[in-house]
Design an enzyme around this catalytic site. Sequence first.
Site: not given
Lengths: 178, 126
Positions: B37, B39, B63, B106
Amino acid sequence: MPSPSKKNYFELFALPCTFDIDLKALKECYQLLQKNFHPDRYASKPDHEKRLAMQHATELNDAYSVLKDPLKRGFYLLSLYRSNEQNLSEEVSIKDSAFLMQQFELREALAAIKTLDELLLFIKKTDASINETIEQLKTEFKKISPDNLSTIESTLNKIQFMVKLREEAFLLEEELMG
Amino acid sequence: MAYSEKVLDHYENPRNVGVLDKNDDSVGTGMVGAPACGDVMRLQIKVNDDGVIEEARFKTYGCGSAIASSSLLTEMVKGKTLDEAGTIKNSDIAEELALPPVKVHCSVLAEDAVKAAIDDYKSKHK
């Protein structure tokens, strides 16, 4: 009418299984094949033929969207060289701290940008480093072997971070332009 | 996708955002990134002479779930010894925040970040 192919995406468009493909040839071949399997040509055909044509058209679209994008093409080509097991055991996180530090600084720099001019310069630099890394990827893919698969993966991951950075920059551009 | 109330709370009022001096011997810094993603997460711990984490800071570009996971983690590690902090599992974070399956990665990122921070601290005190 042939049944849906077991060919890989490159073979589907009669392209060599390499990273550095002829994008013009890809597009021309895609448009030609797409015409052949267009639903209009099957309007008066039996249902099973319609269905097959639809499957072909869908497969072509999927394949085209992967091959035309260097990042997706790279990950796809890498997956062809690895076993299913290797493809599934992808790491969630990377810990190359020098690279992450640099990405962090770039995100901070982006967050501090206030004017459109600054932002456009930032996007230009980001694009330049993406292109530079794609050139590096081309070289790595030319020498692809079981020994450098992880190098290729790490280069692809780096491009992924830079692409994300560019997406963030585009969001800010919309904001700054009101 | 709807975020849980706890995620929203941490996302809107993130705890312990900021930076500690990474050159300070009592500070361990963990940097991790998720290629899937894009991140990036930085998690830092400040450890006192008794080996207890007395402060934690994070900065995450990512996110809402990634921000909430790292924010919650900074609260969880405070007051813990390095060994205790090292046993925190991503599932503890995912459960507390009620993360949906697509966002569990995450919490894995946050777990990896605290492990990296502990490793960094330990490498300074060999």
